[in-house]
Design a protein around this motif. Structure first.
Motif, PDB file in Angstrom:
ATOM      1  N   GLN B 561      15.363 -34.916 -10.570  1.00 10.30           N
ATOM      2  CA  GLN B 561      16.754 -35.116 -10.914  1.00 10.30           C
ATOM      3  C   GLN B 561      17.540 -35.256  -9.612  1.00 10.30           C
ATOM      4  O   GLN B 561      17.365 -34.460  -8.709  1.00 10.30           O
ATOM      5  CB  GLN B 561      17.313 -33.888 -11.654  1.00 10.30           C
ATOM      6  CG  GLN B 561      16.746 -33.663 -13.034  1.00 10.30           C
ATOM      7  CD  GLN B 561      17.217 -34.699 -14.038  1.00 10.30           C
ATOM      8  OE1 GLN B 561      18.176 -35.416 -13.782  1.00 10.30           O
ATOM      9  NE2 GLN B 561      16.525 -34.782 -15.169  1.00 10.30           N
ATOM     10  N   TYR B 562      18.366 -36.267  -9.550  1.00 11.29           N
ATOM     11  CA  TYR B 562      19.274 -36.365  -8.406  1.00 11.29           C
ATOM     12  C   TYR B 562      20.583 -35.694  -8.783  1.00 11.29           C
ATOM     13  O   TYR B 562      21.047 -35.818  -9.919  1.00 11.29           O
ATOM     14  CB  TYR B 562      19.529 -37.831  -8.048  1.00 11.29           C
ATOM     15  CG  TYR B 562      18.365 -38.470  -7.329  1.00 11.29           C
ATOM     16  CD1 TYR B 562      18.229 -38.353  -5.949  1.00 11.29           C
ATOM     17  CD2 TYR B 562      17.403 -39.183  -8.031  1.00 11.29           C
ATOM     18  CE1 TYR B 562      17.154 -38.923  -5.292  1.00 11.29           C
ATOM     19  CE2 TYR B 562      16.321 -39.767  -7.381  1.00 11.29           C
ATOM     20  CZ  TYR B 562      16.208 -39.640  -6.007  1.00 11.29           C
ATOM     21  OH  TYR B 562      15.154 -40.201  -5.360  1.00 11.29           O
ATOM     22  N   ALA B 563      21.151 -34.948  -7.836  1.00 11.82           N
ATOM     23  CA  ALA B 563      22.438 -34.317  -8.106  1.00 11.82           C
ATOM     24  C   ALA B 563      23.259 -34.322  -6.816  1.00 11.82           C
ATOM     25  O   ALA B 563      22.728 -34.521  -5.731  1.00 11.82           O
ATOM     26  CB  ALA B 563      22.222 -32.886  -8.586  1.00 11.82           C
ATOM     27  N   VAL B 564      24.576 -34.107  -6.965  1.00 13.31           N
ATOM     28  CA  VAL B 564      25.427 -34.070  -5.780  1.00 13.31           C
ATOM     29  C   VAL B 564      25.767 -32.604  -5.475  1.00 13.31           C
ATOM     30  O   VAL B 564      26.211 -31.866  -6.365  1.00 13.31           O
ATOM     31  CB  VAL B 564      26.730 -34.858  -6.016  1.00 13.31           C
ATOM     32  CG1 VAL B 564      27.616 -34.802  -4.781  1.00 13.31           C
ATOM     33  CG2 VAL B 564      26.419 -36.291  -6.398  1.00 13.31           C
ATOM     34  N   ASP B 565      25.502 -32.227  -4.255  1.00 11.25           N
ATOM     35  CA  ASP B 565      25.860 -30.883  -3.815  1.00 11.25           C
ATOM     36  C   ASP B 565      27.386 -30.858  -3.639  1.00 11.25           C
ATOM     37  O   ASP B 565      27.938 -31.459  -2.713  1.00 11.25           O
ATOM     38  CB  ASP B 565      25.144 -30.592  -2.487  1.00 11.25           C
ATOM     39  CG  ASP B 565      25.412 -29.169  -2.001  1.00 11.25           C
ATOM     40  OD1 ASP B 565      26.474 -28.610  -2.339  1.00 11.25           O
ATOM     41  OD2 ASP B 565      24.561 -28.631  -1.276  1.00 11.25           O
ATOM     42  N   GLN B 566      28.082 -30.154  -4.538  1.00 14.68           N
ATOM     43  CA  GLN B 566      29.540 -30.205  -4.567  1.00 14.68           C
ATOM     44  C   GLN B 566      30.176 -29.625  -3.297  1.00 14.68           C
ATOM     45  O   GLN B 566      31.309 -29.955  -2.953  1.00 14.68           O
ATOM     46  CB  GLN B 566      30.068 -29.468  -5.807  1.00 14.68           C
ATOM     47  CG  GLN B 566      29.561 -30.051  -7.131  1.00 14.68           C
ATOM     48  CD  GLN B 566      30.084 -31.450  -7.407  1.00 14.68           C
ATOM     49  OE1 GLN B 566      31.279 -31.707  -7.341  1.00 14.68           O
ATOM     50  NE2 GLN B 566      29.191 -32.380  -7.715  1.00 14.68           N
ATOM     51  N   ILE B 584      27.125 -43.048 -10.883  1.00 14.56           N
ATOM     52  CA  ILE B 584      27.874 -42.056 -10.112  1.00 14.56           C
ATOM     53  C   ILE B 584      29.368 -42.207 -10.383  1.00 14.56           C
ATOM     54  O   ILE B 584      29.916 -43.315 -10.342  1.00 14.56           O
ATOM     55  CB  ILE B 584      27.556 -42.191  -8.603  1.00 14.56           C
ATOM     56  CG1 ILE B 584      26.046 -42.006  -8.408  1.00 14.56           C
ATOM     57  CG2 ILE B 584      28.355 -41.171  -7.789  1.00 14.56           C
ATOM     58  CD1 ILE B 584      25.582 -42.029  -6.990  1.00 14.56           C
ATOM     59  N   LYS B 585      29.978 -41.068 -10.702  1.00 14.06           N
ATOM     60  CA  LYS B 585      31.400 -41.089 -11.039  1.00 14.06           C
ATOM     61  C   LYS B 585      32.158 -40.120 -10.146  1.00 14.06           C
ATOM     62  O   LYS B 585      31.568 -39.241  -9.524  1.00 14.06           O
ATOM     63  CB  LYS B 585      31.595 -40.647 -12.499  1.00 14.06           C
ATOM     64  CG  LYS B 585      31.108 -41.659 -13.495  1.00 14.06           C
ATOM     65  CD  LYS B 585      31.654 -41.303 -14.878  1.00 14.06           C
ATOM     66  CE  LYS B 585      30.923 -42.103 -15.934  1.00 14.06           C
ATOM     67  NZ  LYS B 585      29.512 -41.666 -16.065  1.00 14.06           N
ATOM     68  N   GLY B 586      33.482 -40.262 -10.145  1.00 13.42           N
ATOM     69  CA  GLY B 586      34.287 -39.324  -9.377  1.00 13.42           C
ATOM     70  C   GLY B 586      35.496 -40.033  -8.794  1.00 13.42           C
ATOM     71  O   GLY B 586      35.457 -41.248  -8.583  1.00 13.42           O
ATOM     72  N   ARG B 587      36.539 -39.260  -8.554  1.00 11.30           N
ATOM     73  CA  ARG B 587      37.733 -39.885  -8.012  1.00 11.30           C
ATOM     74  C   ARG B 587      37.725 -39.838  -6.494  1.00 11.30           C
ATOM     75  O   ARG B 587      37.034 -39.019  -5.889  1.00 11.30           O
ATOM     76  CB  ARG B 587      38.978 -39.191  -8.564  1.00 11.30           C
ATOM     77  CG  ARG B 587      39.569 -40.019  -9.733  1.00 11.30           C
ATOM     78  CD  ARG B 587      40.741 -39.324 -10.338  1.00 11.30           C
ATOM     79  NE  ARG B 587      40.265 -38.251 -11.210  1.00 11.30           N
ATOM     80  CZ  ARG B 587      40.973 -37.194 -11.553  1.00 11.30           C
ATOM     81  NH1 ARG B 587      42.199 -37.050 -11.081  1.00 11.30           N
ATOM     82  NH2 ARG B 587      40.490 -36.288 -12.361  1.00 11.30           N
ATOM     83  N   LYS B 588      38.534 -40.721  -5.923  1.00 10.98           N
ATOM     84  CA  LYS B 588      38.679 -40.820  -4.477  1.00 10.98           C
ATOM     85  C   LYS B 588      38.835 -39.448  -3.828  1.00 10.98           C
ATOM     86  O   LYS B 588      39.572 -38.598  -4.346  1.00 10.98           O
ATOM     87  CB  LYS B 588      39.925 -41.663  -4.170  1.00 10.98           C
ATOM     88  CG  LYS B 588      39.637 -42.778  -3.195  1.00 10.98           C
ATOM     89  CD  LYS B 588      40.882 -43.613  -2.973  1.00 10.98           C
ATOM     90  CE  LYS B 588      40.652 -44.558  -1.836  1.00 10.98           C
ATOM     91  NZ  LYS B 588      41.766 -45.425  -1.575  1.00 10.98           N
ATOM     92  N   ASP B 595      25.549 -39.074 -13.378  1.00 14.11           N
ATOM     93  CA  ASP B 595      25.312 -39.053 -14.818  1.00 14.11           C
ATOM     94  C   ASP B 595      23.808 -39.235 -15.037  1.00 14.11           C
ATOM     95  O   ASP B 595      23.281 -40.339 -14.878  1.00 14.11           O
ATOM     96  CB  ASP B 595      26.100 -40.203 -15.458  1.00 14.11           C
ATOM     97  CG  ASP B 595      25.876 -40.255 -16.960  1.00 14.11           C
ATOM     98  OD1 ASP B 595      24.995 -39.527 -17.453  1.00 14.11           O
ATOM     99  OD2 ASP B 595      26.585 -41.045 -17.626  1.00 14.11           O
ATOM    100  N   SER B 596      23.110 -38.144 -15.381  1.00 14.13           N
ATOM    101  CA  SER B 596      21.647 -38.209 -15.425  1.00 14.13           C
ATOM    102  C   SER B 596      21.150 -39.161 -16.507  1.00 14.13           C
ATOM    103  O   SER B 596      20.024 -39.642 -16.453  1.00 14.13           O
ATOM    104  CB  SER B 596      21.052 -36.812 -15.612  1.00 14.13           C
ATOM    105  OG  SER B 596      21.588 -36.233 -16.779  1.00 14.13           O
ATOM    106  N   ALA B 597      21.980 -39.442 -17.505  1.00 15.32           N
ATOM    107  CA  ALA B 597      21.558 -40.375 -18.550  1.00 15.32           C
ATOM    108  C   ALA B 597      21.458 -41.795 -17.999  1.00 15.32           C
ATOM    109  O   ALA B 597      20.614 -42.578 -18.416  1.00 15.32           O
ATOM    110  CB  ALA B 597      22.536 -40.331 -19.714  1.00 15.32           C
TER     111      ALA B 597
END
Ligand SMILES: Cc1cc2nc3c(=O)[nH]c(=O)nc-3n(C[C@H](O)[C@H](O)[C@H](O)COP(=O)(O)O)c2cc1C
Ligand code: SF4
Ligand code: FES
Lengths: 229, 617
Positions: B561-566, B584-588, B595-597
Motif C-alpha cells: 500500500q502506498y500512503a503519504v506520511d502526513q 492522489i488528492k489534496g489541496r494546495k 485513494d487506495s481504490a
C-alpha cells in the motif's frame, strides 16, 4: 545370434536381449512399470517420465526412465521402491491435474496411487506424449505431424502447415490417450475431479506380487502387454 | 603468409613478428568488444588513428583494437602501454589531447581517469584500480595482448606454442594425463572433471570422433564466453586442436549463439587464418595429425546450450535434449564419440600445456582448481567480468572487487550460477567460489553468473522471476519440467498475490524434489534451485507473504500500500502531478492523500517525492 544379458528387476532375475530396454524386459517378465509415452515399435523419447526406476550400483542409486535405459549385464533395477513410487505418484498427479478428461490418465493416476490432487485442475486436451507424432513419422512414414513451440507453448501440429502429407491412417487418434473420456462422460469446466472409480479393482490385483495389473482399467487404452498378445 | 611446414617454423615466425614491432615505443589498447562498440569505440579508434597520423606518431605508436576487458560499464576503455595508464569513457573528441599531451609529453589527463566510487579518488594506473587489483586475470589478460583479428598478435604473445609442444613429442595419452593432473573442471556449468571426460572419449571405440566448443551461453547476464571467444579466438581454437589430438578427433565445431555476431565473425576469421598458417587442415605443422573446425550458429534457445540439445541442433534437428543414459563421449554427434567443452574450459588448455598441470592446480581449492571468470552484476558499485582464483570468498568478490552496495541499501543476497543457480544470504558470504562448497549450500558456480541483491529485493519475487524464465525456456518435452515448473510458478505467484496457503509450502518442496529427480535434462533437474535456495535461507519472507499477506521488501504489488506520511508531506503536489491514475488528492500546500481504490501501485509518486513522504507498507 541374439545375445542375452541378465539383470535384476525388483529382485527377480531377468534375461533380456542385448539392446532392449529395461521397460521391455520388465513387461516381458510380467513386471508392470506404468508408462504412457512408450509404445511398442516406436522410438522411445522419455517424455512422460512415468516409467522411472531406480538404478542401483556402486553404492549409489540413480533415477532414470526405464523406456530409454538399455539393459546391461548385472544391472540392478528397483522399479517399485518407496522413492520411485512417491516420485511416480507425483508425476501422475501432475498429469491428471492437467488432463482429467482422459480415461487413460485417470486410470494411470489410480494405478500410481494418486489419492488427491493438490493443484487446480486444468483442462488440457493434449499431454504431449508424442505417440501420434512418432507414429506418424515412424510407422506411418508420413511426416505429417510434429511438435511446434517450446515450453508451455509446445503443441502438436501439422508440420509446416502441410496437411496434405497426412495419409489418413487414423492411428494418431487411435493411440491418443486423450481419445477416451472417463466412464461418466466429460467433466464440465470447474467440476474436474479425480474419478478413482476403479480403485476397488486395483486393490484385488495389488495382492499379487510382481504381477502386471491384468486389469480392465486400461480398456481402450491397452497397456503394451495387451498389444503384444 | 605461407603454411608453416614444420614445428620450428613457429618460433622463427614469432621472432620475425616481434622484431618488426621493435620501432614502436608505445602500444595503445582500445577496447572494441561488443560492450565498448555499443559505447562508440569504433569512432574513438578512428579518431585516435587520425590524430596519430596528423601528429606524425603513427610509426611510434601501435594501436591495438582488442576484445572486451570486462569493465564494460566504463567503456570505451583505453590503456597506454608500457605505463599502464587507463582512460575510461573515452570520446572521439578526447583523442587529440591524449596524443598531444599524454603520448607526447607524458601528462596524465585527470578527467579521463577512473574514479573509485568508494574513495572518490582518481586512479591513473590500471593495476591500481580496485576492480582489477584483486583479480587474477590468467585468461582475461590474454584479451589485452591481442587484436582478435590478428593471428600475428596471438603468435607474438606466445600463441600456438602449446600446440607445437604437444605435436613435438607428447603422446595423446600424456596430454590427457596432463589435463587430468591439472584438476580442471568444466566451466560450462556442471563442473565435470575435464580430464576424465577426455579419457572416456579417448577410450571410446570408433575411428570418427568429434570435438565441440559450446559457445551457446544462454544464461541471461553472463558474457564470459562471448568475451573470451570474441576477444581471443585463437586461444580457444588452440585448446580445441590440442583436445582433438588427445582424443583422436577428425573434426570440430564451434557452436556460437546467434545473438553473438562479433564472436561468430572472429571465430570464423580465426579458423580461416589458422588454416592458412597450417594450424588446421591436413598434416598440421608438418605432423601426421589432421583436424579441421567449422563454426556453426546456434538455434537461439537457452536449452540449446545443453550438450545433447546442442548436438541435435548441430545435426540439423530440433534442439531438444535426449536421455543421456549413454554419454555423449560414447555416442554424441551423429552417434559418434564426441568431446564437448565450454569456451572457457577450452581456453584454459593451452596454459595448462605450456605451464604444466602443477602451475594450474597451484591455484584454487582441493576440489576446484585454476581461475574462474564471473559476471558480476546487480546492486554493486563495479560490475563487469571478474576473474579470480577458485576458492576466493564471495565476500571478496562482492565487496572488494565489486565495491559493495551501490545505492545505500545494505546487500542482502547474491544469486550465483545463472537462472538455475541459487540465492545465498550475506551470512554465507564467506563461502568460497568452489563447485562443491556452493552446491552444498544449495547454489552452484554454474557458468559464473553473480547477481548481487540489496534490501530492496523480495526473494519470493526473485524466485518467481527465475521460474518464469525457466518455464519459458523449457523445451517442453518432459512432464516434470514442462508442467512441474509451471506449477511451481503458479504456487509462487499465489504467494506474491496474497493467495498463498501454508500447505502449499510443503507441496512446493515435494514437487521440487520430483522435478529435480525425474526431469530428463539438466534444465529441469536444476530448475527448482531458485525456489529451494530462497526457501532455505529466506523462509520468513515466504511466511510473511503467506500468513501476513505482506511483502517485507515492498516489491509484490498486490501486497503493498502506498500512503503519504502526513508529517513529512509539504504539500508541494509533485506526487499528484506525477500520478497517472488520478489517485492522489489534496489541496494546495496541504498534505496529500492516496485513494487506495484508484492506486495502481506503479510507484511513480514514490520516486517523485523529494521529501521521502511516500511510504510503502
Ligand atoms: C539448460 C542447459 C543449458 C546449458 N547451457 C550451456 C551454455 O550455454 N554453455 C555451456 O558451455 N554449457 C551449457 N550447459 C552445460 C552443457 O550441457 C555441458 O555440460 C557443458 O557445455 C560441458 O562443457 P564443460 O565440461 O567444459 O563445462 C547447459 C546445460 C543445461 C542443462
Ligand atoms: S527437463 Fe525441461 S528442457 Fe529438459 S528435456 Fe525436459 S522439458 Fe525439455
Ligand atoms: S514411458 Fe518412459 S518416459 Fe514415458
Amino acid at each position: 545370434m541374439v545375445q542375452y544379458v541378465t539383470l535384476r528387476i525388483d529382485g527377480s532375475i531377468v534375461k533380456a536381449a542385448k539392446g532392449s530396454s529395461v521397460l521391455d524386459a520388465a513387461i516381458q517378465y510380467g513386471i508392470c512399470i506404468p508408462h504412457l509415452c512408450h509404445m511398442p515399435l516406436l522410438e522411445d523419447i522419455g517424455a512422460c517420465r512415468l516409467c522411472i526406476v531406480e538404478q542401483v550400483g556402486n553404492g549409489k542409486s540413480k533415477i532414470t526412465t526405464s523406456c530409454t535405459l538399455r539393459v546391461q549385464e548385472g544391472m540392478v533395477i528397483q522399479a517399485h521402491s518407496e522413492k520411485v513410487r512417491r516420485l511416480r505418484r507425483n508425476i501422475a498427479e501432475l498429469l491428471v491435474a492437467q488432463a482429467p478428461n482422459s480415461r487413460a490418465i485417470q486410470d494411470m493416476a489410480v494405478r500410481c496411487g494418486v489419492k488427491e490432487v493438490r493443484y487446480p485442475f486444468r483442462n488440457a486436451d493434449c499431454v504431449l506424449c508424442g505417440r501420434c507424432v512418432r507414429y506418424c513419422r515412424g510407422l506411418a512414414g508420413a511426416q505429417s505431424l510434429g511438435f511446434v513451440g517450446r515450453g508451455k507453448d509446445r503443441h502438436v501440429a501439422h508440420a509446416l502447415e502441410l496437411r496434405d502429407l497426412c495419409k489418413h491412417c487414423g492411428f494418431c487418434t487411435a493411440n491418443c490417450p486423450m481419445s477416451i473420456t472417463p466412464c461418466a462422460g466429460p467433466m464440465a469446466k470447474g467440476e474436474e475431479h479425480l474419478c478413482g472409480g476403479c480403485e476397488a479393482q486395483l486393490q484385488i490385483t495389488q495382492g499379487m506380487e510382481d504381477q502386471c495389473v491384468w486389469c480392465e482399467l486400461g480398456k481402450g487404452f491397452d497397456c503394451s502387454r495387451h498389444l503384444g498378445q | 603468409m605461407p603454411r608453416l611446414q614444420e614445428l620450428n617454423a613457429l618460433e622463427t615466425e614469432r621472432r620475425r613478428i616481434v622484431d618488426s614491432r621493435q620501432a614502436y615505443t608505445t602500444t595503445v589498447l582500445i577496447c572494441s568488444g561488443t560492450g565498448c562498440q555499443a559505447s562508440r569505440s569504433p569512432a574513438v579508434i578512428e579518431a585516435f588513428k587520425n590524430q596519430l597520423q596528423s601528429q606524425r606518431l603513427n610509426e611510434k605508436v601501435l594501436v591495438r583494437t582488442t576484445g572486451c576487458h570486462g569493465f564494460c560499464e566504463q567503456g570505451p576503455i583505453m590503456v597506454l602501454e608500457p605505463e599502464g595508464v587507463l582512460y575510461c569513457r573515452v570520446a572521439p573528441e578526447d583523442c587529440r589531447e591524449i596524443v598531444s599531451r599524454t603520448i607526447k609529453k607524458g601528462e596524465v589527463l585527470e578527467r579521463l581517469l577512473y574514479t573509485d566510487p568508494a574513495s572518490g579518488q582518481r586512479i591513473p594506473k590500471e593495476k591500481d584500480i580496485p576492480f582489477y587489483r584483486d583479480q587474477d586475470r590468467s585468461l582475461l589478460s590474454g584479451n589485452r595482448a591481442v587484436d582478435p583479428r590478428s593471428l600475428e598478435d596471438y603468435i607474438a604473445a606466445g600463441g600456438y606454442t602449446a600446440l607445437t609442444r604437444v605435436l613435438a613429442g607428447m603422446a595423446p595419452q600424456a596430454v590427457v594425463e596432463e589435463v587430468t593432473a591439472s584438476g580442471l573442471r568444466g566451466r560450462g556449468g556442471g563442473g565435470f572433471p575435464t580430464g576424465r571426460k577426455w579419457q572416456e572419449c579417448r577410450e571410446a571405440p570408433g575411428e570418427e570422433k568429434y570435438v565441440v566448443c559450446n559457445a551457446d551461453e544462454g544464461d541471461p547476464g553472463a558474457y564470459m564466453d562471448r568475451c573470451v571467444l570474441e576477444g581471443n579466438p585463437h586461444r580457444v581454437l588452440e585448446g580445441m586442436i590440442i583436445g582433438a589430438f588427445a582424443v583422436g578427433a577428425v573434426r570440430g565445431y564451434i557452436y556460437v549463439r546467434k545473438e553473438y555476431p562479433l564472436a561468430v565473425q572472429h571465430a570464423k576469421l580465426a579458423v580461416q587464418q589458422a588454416r592458412e598458417y597450417g594450424f588446421l587442415g591436413e598434416n598440421i605443422l608438418g605432423s601426421s595429425f589432421s583436424f579441421d573446425v567449422e563454426v556453426a550458429r546456434g538455434g537461439g534457445a537457452f536449452v540449446c546450450g545443453e550438450s545433447t540439445a546442442l548436438m541435435a541442433s548441430l545435426e540439423g534437428r530440433v534442439g531438444e535434449p535426449r536421455p543421456k543414459d549413454i554419454h555423449t563421449v560414447q555416442e554424441g554427434l551423429w552417434n559418434k564419440p564426441t568431446l564437448l567443452n565450454n569456451v572457457e574450459t577450452w581456453a584454459n588448455i593451452p596454459g595448462i600445456i605450456t605451464n604444466g598441470a602443477a602451475w594450474f592446480s597451484a591455484k584454487g581449492t582441493a576440489g576446484s582448481k585454476g581461475t574462474k571468470i564471473l559476471a558480476l552484476t546487480g546492486q554493486v558499485k563495479n560490475t563487469g567480468l571478474v576473474e579470480v582464483p577458485m576458492g576466493t570468498p564471495l565476500r571478496k568478490v562482492i565487496f572488494d572487487i565489486g565495491g559493495g552496495a551501490n545505492n545505500g541499501k545494505p546487500i542482502k543476497a547474491v544469486q550465483t550460477g545463472g537462472p538455475s543457480g541459487g540465492c545465498l544470504p550475506v551470512g554465507q558470504f564467506d563461502l568460497p567460489v568452489d563447485f562443491d562448497a556452493l552446491a552444498e549450500a544449495g547454489s552452484m558456480v554454474g557458468s559464473g553468473g553473480m547477481v548481487v541483491m540489496d534490501a530492496g529485493t523480495c526473494m519470493v519475487d526473485v524466485a518467481k522471476y527465475f521460474l518464469n524464465f525457466l518455464q519459458d525456456e523449457s523445451c517442453g518435452k518432459c512432464v516434470p519440467c514442462r508442467i512441474g515448473v509451471d506449477r511451481l510458478l503458479e504456487i509462487v505467484t499465489d504467494f506474491t498475490e496474497g493467495k498463498g496457503r501454508l500447505e502449499q509450502l510443503d507441496l512446493l518442496e515435494d514437487l521440487a524434489e520430483t522435478i529435480t529427480e525425474t526431469s530428463l535434462c539438466g534444465l529441469g533437474k536444476t530448475a527448482p534451485n531458485p525456489v529451494l535456495s530462497t526457501l532455505r535461507y529466506f523462509r520468513e519472507e515466504y511466511l510473511a507473504h503467506i500468513l501476513e499477506k505482506r511483502c517485507p521488501a515492498g516489491v509484490c504489488k498486490a501486497l503493498i500500500q502506498y500512503a503519504v506520511d502526513q508529517e513529512k508531506c509539504t504539500g508541494c503536489g509533485d506526487c499528484q502531478r506525477a500520478c497517472p491514475h488520478g489517485a492522489i488528492k489534496g489541496r494546495k500546500e496541504e498534505p496529500r492523500l492516496i485513494d487506495s481504490a484508484k492506486c495502481q501501485k506503479c510507484g511513480l509518486c514514490f520516486s517523485e517525492c523529494t521529501f521521502n513522504a511516500i511510504t510503502v507498507a
